[in-house]
Scaffold this active site. Structure first.
Site, PDB file in Angstrom:
ATOM      1  N   ILE A 185     -11.365  -3.438   5.495  1.00 51.06           N
ATOM      2  CA  ILE A 185     -10.745  -4.230   4.416  1.00 51.06           C
ATOM      3  C   ILE A 185     -10.835  -3.513   3.057  1.00 51.06           C
ATOM      4  O   ILE A 185     -11.684  -2.656   2.858  1.00 51.06           O
ATOM      5  CB  ILE A 185     -11.383  -5.638   4.318  1.00 51.06           C
ATOM      6  CG1 ILE A 185     -12.892  -5.548   4.104  1.00 51.06           C
ATOM      7  CG2 ILE A 185     -11.048  -6.455   5.548  1.00 51.06           C
ATOM      8  CD1 ILE A 185     -13.558  -6.889   3.820  1.00 51.06           C
ATOM      9  N   PRO A 186      -9.957  -3.891   2.115  1.00 49.35           N
ATOM     10  CA  PRO A 186      -9.948  -3.245   0.799  1.00 49.35           C
ATOM     11  C   PRO A 186     -10.809  -3.992  -0.236  1.00 49.35           C
ATOM     12  O   PRO A 186     -11.493  -4.948   0.117  1.00 49.35           O
ATOM     13  CB  PRO A 186      -8.469  -3.306   0.412  1.00 49.35           C
ATOM     14  CG  PRO A 186      -8.008  -4.595   1.001  1.00 49.35           C
ATOM     15  CD  PRO A 186      -8.828  -4.838   2.248  1.00 49.35           C
ATOM     16  N   TRP A 187     -10.694  -3.545  -1.500  1.00 48.32           N
ATOM     17  CA  TRP A 187     -11.612  -4.025  -2.537  1.00 48.32           C
ATOM     18  C   TRP A 187     -11.040  -5.116  -3.416  1.00 48.32           C
ATOM     19  O   TRP A 187     -11.699  -5.577  -4.334  1.00 48.32           O
ATOM     20  CB  TRP A 187     -12.046  -2.853  -3.422  1.00 48.32           C
ATOM     21  CG  TRP A 187     -10.915  -1.916  -3.754  1.00 48.32           C
ATOM     22  CD1 TRP A 187     -10.644  -0.722  -3.137  1.00 48.32           C
ATOM     23  CD2 TRP A 187      -9.894  -2.084  -4.741  1.00 48.32           C
ATOM     24  NE1 TRP A 187      -9.519  -0.139  -3.687  1.00 48.32           N
ATOM     25  CE2 TRP A 187      -9.042  -0.964  -4.672  1.00 48.32           C
ATOM     26  CE3 TRP A 187      -9.599  -3.081  -5.682  1.00 48.32           C
ATOM     27  CZ2 TRP A 187      -7.924  -0.800  -5.499  1.00 48.32           C
ATOM     28  CZ3 TRP A 187      -8.487  -2.929  -6.496  1.00 48.32           C
ATOM     29  CH2 TRP A 187      -7.677  -1.799  -6.399  1.00 48.32           C
ATOM     30  N   LYS A 211     -15.895  -3.286   8.249  1.00 47.87           N
ATOM     31  CA  LYS A 211     -16.268  -2.361   7.177  1.00 47.87           C
ATOM     32  C   LYS A 211     -15.612  -2.786   5.869  1.00 47.87           C
ATOM     33  O   LYS A 211     -14.400  -2.730   5.718  1.00 47.87           O
ATOM     34  CB  LYS A 211     -15.835  -0.933   7.486  1.00 47.87           C
ATOM     35  CG  LYS A 211     -16.482   0.018   6.480  1.00 47.87           C
ATOM     36  CD  LYS A 211     -15.776   1.333   6.312  1.00 47.87           C
ATOM     37  CE  LYS A 211     -14.737   1.364   5.240  1.00 47.87           C
ATOM     38  NZ  LYS A 211     -15.254   1.315   3.853  1.00 47.87           N
ATOM     39  N   GLU A 285      -1.963  -4.626   7.420  1.00 50.65           N
ATOM     40  CA  GLU A 285      -1.496  -5.329   6.215  1.00 50.65           C
ATOM     41  C   GLU A 285      -1.573  -4.310   5.091  1.00 50.65           C
ATOM     42  O   GLU A 285      -2.674  -3.954   4.667  1.00 50.65           O
ATOM     43  CB  GLU A 285      -2.421  -6.506   5.874  1.00 50.65           C
ATOM     44  CG  GLU A 285      -2.550  -7.541   6.950  1.00 50.65           C
ATOM     45  CD  GLU A 285      -1.483  -8.608   6.860  1.00 50.65           C
ATOM     46  OE1 GLU A 285      -0.526  -8.445   6.077  1.00 50.65           O
ATOM     47  OE2 GLU A 285      -1.621  -9.603   7.582  1.00 50.65           O
ATOM     48  N   CYS A 319      -1.855  -7.056  -3.338  1.00 54.33           N
ATOM     49  CA  CYS A 319      -0.815  -6.373  -2.577  1.00 54.33           C
ATOM     50  C   CYS A 319       0.531  -7.076  -2.719  1.00 54.33           C
ATOM     51  O   CYS A 319       1.577  -6.443  -2.671  1.00 54.33           O
ATOM     52  CB  CYS A 319      -1.216  -6.324  -1.118  1.00 54.33           C
ATOM     53  SG  CYS A 319      -1.801  -7.916  -0.554  1.00 54.33           S
ATOM     54  N   GLN A 366      -9.107   3.961  -9.583  1.00 58.43           N
ATOM     55  CA  GLN A 366      -7.940   3.085  -9.657  1.00 58.43           C
ATOM     56  C   GLN A 366      -7.359   3.103 -11.066  1.00 58.43           C
ATOM     57  O   GLN A 366      -6.146   3.112 -11.255  1.00 58.43           O
ATOM     58  CB  GLN A 366      -8.327   1.662  -9.234  1.00 58.43           C
ATOM     59  CG  GLN A 366      -7.152   0.710  -9.114  1.00 58.43           C
ATOM     60  CD  GLN A 366      -6.074   1.203  -8.172  1.00 58.43           C
ATOM     61  OE1 GLN A 366      -6.372   1.892  -7.192  1.00 58.43           O
ATOM     62  NE2 GLN A 366      -4.822   0.886  -8.454  1.00 58.43           N
ATOM     63  N   LYS A 369      -5.276   6.098 -11.511  1.00 62.76           N
ATOM     64  CA  LYS A 369      -3.976   5.968 -10.823  1.00 62.76           C
ATOM     65  C   LYS A 369      -3.005   5.149 -11.670  1.00 62.76           C
ATOM     66  O   LYS A 369      -1.830   5.475 -11.786  1.00 62.76           O
ATOM     67  CB  LYS A 369      -4.175   5.242  -9.477  1.00 62.76           C
ATOM     68  CG  LYS A 369      -4.609   6.131  -8.355  1.00 62.76           C
ATOM     69  CD  LYS A 369      -4.449   5.363  -7.043  1.00 62.76           C
ATOM     70  CE  LYS A 369      -5.329   5.913  -5.965  1.00 62.76           C
ATOM     71  NZ  LYS A 369      -5.453   5.035  -4.807  1.00 62.76           N
ATOM     72  N   GLU A 416       3.692   1.342  -5.970  1.00 65.92           N
ATOM     73  CA  GLU A 416       2.723   0.302  -6.254  1.00 65.92           C
ATOM     74  C   GLU A 416       1.771   0.807  -7.350  1.00 65.92           C
ATOM     75  O   GLU A 416       1.178   1.862  -7.200  1.00 65.92           O
ATOM     76  CB  GLU A 416       1.926   0.094  -4.960  1.00 65.92           C
ATOM     77  CG  GLU A 416       1.260  -1.208  -4.853  1.00 65.92           C
ATOM     78  CD  GLU A 416       0.521  -1.330  -3.533  1.00 65.92           C
ATOM     79  OE1 GLU A 416       0.165  -0.310  -2.917  1.00 65.92           O
ATOM     80  OE2 GLU A 416       0.288  -2.480  -3.131  1.00 65.92           O
TER      81      GLU A 416
HETATM   82  P1  NAP Z   1      -7.385   2.143   1.154  1.00 72.46           P
HETATM   83  O1  NAP Z   1      -7.768   3.377   0.450  1.00 72.46           O
HETATM   84  O2  NAP Z   1      -6.363   2.225   2.214  1.00 72.46           O
HETATM   85  O3  NAP Z   1      -8.725   1.491   1.697  1.00 72.46           O
HETATM   86  C1  NAP Z   1      -8.759   0.341   2.471  1.00 72.46           C
HETATM   87  C2  NAP Z   1      -9.981   0.389   3.355  1.00 72.46           C
HETATM   88  O4  NAP Z   1      -9.844   1.446   4.301  1.00 72.46           O
HETATM   89  C3  NAP Z   1     -11.273   0.671   2.605  1.00 72.46           C
HETATM   90  O5  NAP Z   1     -12.331  -0.009   3.237  1.00 72.46           O
HETATM   91  C4  NAP Z   1     -11.393   2.168   2.792  1.00 72.46           C
HETATM   92  O6  NAP Z   1     -12.714   2.638   2.602  1.00 72.46           O
HETATM   93  C5  NAP Z   1     -10.945   2.340   4.217  1.00 72.46           C
HETATM   94  N1  NAP Z   1     -10.484   3.667   4.574  1.00 72.46           N
HETATM   95  C6  NAP Z   1     -10.164   4.721   3.773  1.00 72.46           C
HETATM   96  N2  NAP Z   1      -9.769   5.761   4.514  1.00 72.46           N
HETATM   97  C7  NAP Z   1      -9.829   5.383   5.821  1.00 72.46           C
HETATM   98  C8  NAP Z   1      -9.516   6.018   7.059  1.00 72.46           C
HETATM   99  N3  NAP Z   1      -9.051   7.255   7.116  1.00 72.46           N
HETATM  100  N4  NAP Z   1      -9.685   5.314   8.203  1.00 72.46           N
HETATM  101  C9  NAP Z   1     -10.115   4.033   8.170  1.00 72.46           C
HETATM  102  N5  NAP Z   1     -10.431   3.395   7.031  1.00 72.46           N
HETATM  103  C10 NAP Z   1     -10.278   4.046   5.859  1.00 72.46           C
HETATM  104  O7  NAP Z   1      -6.832   1.059   0.172  1.00 72.46           O
HETATM  105  P2  NAP Z   1      -7.461   0.602  -1.170  1.00 72.46           P
HETATM  106  O8  NAP Z   1      -6.989   1.553  -2.212  1.00 72.46           O
HETATM  107  O9  NAP Z   1      -8.901   0.357  -1.003  1.00 72.46           O
HETATM  108  O10 NAP Z   1      -6.749  -0.820  -1.324  1.00 72.46           O
HETATM  109  C11 NAP Z   1      -5.563  -0.987  -1.992  1.00 72.46           C
HETATM  110  C12 NAP Z   1      -4.394  -1.068  -1.040  1.00 72.46           C
HETATM  111  O11 NAP Z   1      -4.553  -2.144  -0.136  1.00 72.46           O
HETATM  112  C13 NAP Z   1      -3.121  -1.329  -1.757  1.00 72.46           C
HETATM  113  O12 NAP Z   1      -2.132  -0.444  -1.315  1.00 72.46           O
HETATM  114  C14 NAP Z   1      -2.767  -2.748  -1.387  1.00 72.46           C
HETATM  115  O13 NAP Z   1      -1.437  -3.072  -1.442  1.00 72.46           O
HETATM  116  C15 NAP Z   1      -3.354  -2.881  -0.046  1.00 72.46           C
HETATM  117  N6  NAP Z   1      -3.655  -4.265   0.271  1.00 72.46           N
HETATM  118  C16 NAP Z   1      -2.844  -4.909   1.160  1.00 72.46           C
HETATM  119  C17 NAP Z   1      -3.082  -6.238   1.501  1.00 72.46           C
HETATM  120  C18 NAP Z   1      -2.191  -6.968   2.478  1.00 72.46           C
HETATM  121  O14 NAP Z   1      -2.568  -8.024   2.927  1.00 72.46           O
HETATM  122  N7  NAP Z   1      -1.073  -6.428   2.850  1.00 72.46           N
HETATM  123  C19 NAP Z   1      -4.166  -6.906   0.937  1.00 72.46           C
HETATM  124  C20 NAP Z   1      -4.984  -6.216   0.049  1.00 72.46           C
HETATM  125  C21 NAP Z   1      -4.717  -4.891  -0.260  1.00 72.46           C
HETATM  126  P3  NAP Z   1     -13.128   3.047   1.103  1.00 72.46           P
HETATM  127  O15 NAP Z   1     -13.100   1.825   0.298  1.00 72.46           O
HETATM  128  O16 NAP Z   1     -14.471   3.546   1.195  1.00 72.46           O
HETATM  129  O17 NAP Z   1     -12.145   4.075   0.654  1.00 72.46           O
END
Ligand code: NAP
Ligand code: MG
Length: 507
Positions: A185-187, A211, A285, A319, A366, A369, A416
């Site tokens: 999940i994300p932050w 995680k 998602e 998101c 962030q 970015k 985004e």
């Molecule tokens: P992210 O970099 O994709 O990270 C999401 C999660 O995946 C974090 O726990 C991250 O760990 C982990 N992760 C990173 N690299 C990975 C890999 N190679 N394999 C498996 N897991 C991995 O995204 P974010 O920047 O944290 O979150 C923002 C994004 O989430 C935005 O694009 C947003 O639109 C999207 N989002 C979508 C939804 C929805 O419901 N559609 C909801 C919320 C957010 P770390 O944190 O340690 O990097």
């Protein structure tokens, strides 16, 4: 009984001097009501200085630890374990044992009782959870208190109710759990995303290894404490903290039967590639670039509130944020004026202050970015307006920002920003609005503002977005499914549809 009206005194009727507004056309920053600081107490929160991994119902040490900080002050809140591939392996094995020996054998009604207990315990600890969410992630306390925590509890309540009714969810078809779910999940909504993932998985009879994001692990760890407190059988829920490598080890672990991921489209694609050719089930998602469409016939003041909450809510770390405003050309200037006036009243600052509307950006990365994309918007010729608020010296902050004169080719209209940044475009006809709204790689959400119900439904059925809000924005409920089209991912979370990804459904 008749109520006697107490006559108001002159002092009550006279506006306070700081509430007076100038006669000019636009508000100046600071003209709005000022508030005394109203910080939420944090002395009732007892964070540990160090958090181990929650595996097999016990806190297990790791070889390495990393700090988690408050993005509003850069204060270190705690040290958190970084799970290695071996730790992930232990967690997956514990989840497998719990699945085979306990959870899949338990009567569904009994499983439901555990999930109800989690929901109730979240309610009991709601103050602590809200404070920790705001400390660790930077979001305003009024959001963690009124949105994240109550909806997280509601999710557990809702899915607890399904645990013994799965046969009715898919009538005539047998529905069996899949096994071990690996969830990442994300932050931006740390506790809520954990609830979205864990509640349906448990209700369907699966066990879980989750995680959380590296920058916001604390509420997931408090949720692990809750699992302990309610005597959830060991191994049913395991929480492994860490960074991307831990997530990668989890999703590619051969003992995982189902992967559920919420995060960026780039990482989602990598996971899809890693899982190709395996029998693992996957739901993604991902990101979004939602259009919030405002027609001239809409109640414009309400629409402005919806636009504000759609993009500045949670610092735009959403998101489904309405990050592209499509406004009918004839009311463009009026809407922009109203929007700028309203932006002037937004209070940016201490996430723990109950009056704060916009909190801290989640991390320095962030923030960088967001700054990069905003600089691109300026370079590409769009006109920027940011509220001239005084930002705190420490921590990561970005003022609410809008861009006018944006076209579809601008990066700020396509990518985004995941920050408090709104791009404003215009349209003349409903057909043009649809064309522009759908002109994106994403398809997660959209909003429509009009006083004509028929127009709203006509448009909603033509938008390629998983969620379409009508005359409102960013409303969530555990009973309604959520998910995307195109590069926003696949699979649904929430509602009855949210059960299917965690079940083998025959027939
Ligand atoms: P992210 O970099 O994709 O990270 C999401 C999660 O995946 C974090 O726990 C991250 O760990 C982990 N992760 C990173 N690299 C990975 C890999 N190679 N394999 C498996 N897991 C991995 O995204 P974010 O920047 O944290 O979150 C923002 C994004 O989430 C935005 O694009 C947003 O639109 C999207 N989002 C979508 C939804 C929805 O419901 N559609 C909801 C919320 C957010 P770390 O944190 O340690 O990097
Ligand atoms: Mg943090």
């Amino acid at each position: 009984m008749t109520m006697q009206k107490t006559p108001r005194t002159k002092a009550q009727i006279t506006p306070r001097p700081d509430a007076a507004r100038p006669a000019g056309p636009a508000l100046e920053f600071g003209d709005a009501w000022t508030y005394a600081p109203a910080p939420e107490a944090r002395d009732h929160v007892k964070l540990k200085s160090r958090y181990d991994l929650f595996v097999d119902g016990r806190w297990q040490p790791a070889k390495k630890y990393f700090p988690t900080i408050s993005p509003s002050t850069e204060e270190k809140l705690a040290e958190v374990a970084e799970a290695s591939p071996e730790d992930v392996d232990r967690a997956v094995s514990a989840a497998r044992r719990a699945y085979e020996r306990v959870w899949s054998k338990m009567k569904p009604g009994e499983r439901g009782k555990y999930i109800y207990r989690i929901a109730r315990r979240i309610q009991e600890k709601s103050r602590e959870l809200a404070v920790v969410e705001s400390l660790d992630g930077g979001k305003p306390i009024k959001e963690s208190r009124d949105v994240d925590v109550p909806i997280s509890a509601a999710h557990f309540f809702y899915y607890a109710g399904w645990a013994d009714k799965l046969a009715y969810a898919f009538p005539g078809a047998g529905a069996r759990p899949l096994g071990v779910a690996g969830q990442v999940i994300p932050w931006n909504f740390p506790l809520l995303m954990a609830a979205w993932k864990i509640a349906p998985a448990l209700a369907c009879g699966n066990t879980v290894v989750l995680k959380p994001a590296e920058t916001t692990p604390l509420t997931a760890l408090l949720l692990a404490q809750i699992c302990e407190e309610i005597d959830l059988p060991p191994g049913v829920v395991n929480i492994v903290t860490g960074a991307g490598a831990t997530g990668s080890a989890l999703v590619s672990h051969p003992g995982v039967d189902k992967v559920a991921f919420t995060g960026s489209t780039a990482v989602g694609k990598r996971i899809q590639q890693a899982l190709a050719g395996t029998s693992k089930r996957l739901t993604l998602e991902l990101g979004g670039k939602a259009a919030n469409i405002v027609f001239a016939d809409a109640a414009l003041d309400q629409a402005v509130e919806g636009i504000i909450s759609g993009i500045f809510f949670n610092q735009g770390h959403v998101c489904c944020a309405g990050s592209r405003l499509l406004v009918e050309e004839s009311v463009h200037d009026l809407v922009v004026k109203k929007l700028r006036d309203r932006m002037m009243t937004l209070r940016v600052g201490d996430p723990l202050d109950k009056n704060t509307d916009v909190g801290a950006i989640n991390s320095r990365m962030q923030l960088d970015k967001i700054k990069e994309l905003v600089a691109a918007g300026e370079r590409e010729g769009a006109e920027r307006f940011s509220t001239p608020c005084a930002l705190p010296q420490k921590g990561f902050w970005f003022s609410p920002t809008i861009f006018t004169g944006v076209t579809l080719s601008h990066r700020i209209a396509r990518e985004e920003s995941f920050g408090p940044v709104l791009s404003i475009l215009t349209f003349r006809t409903p057909e043009e609005a649809i064309e522009k709204a759908n002109n994106t790689f994403y398809g997660l959400s959209a909003g429509i503002w009009t006083d004509k119900g028929a127009k709203l439904f006509w448009l909603a059925s033509r938008l390629k977005a998983g969620v379409v809000w009508g005359n409102t924005y960013n409303k969530f409920d555990p009973t309604s499914p959520f998910g995307g089209y195109k590069e926003s991912g696949f699979g649904r979370e929430g509602g009855r549809a949210g059960l299917a990804p965690y079940l083998e459904i025959d027939g």
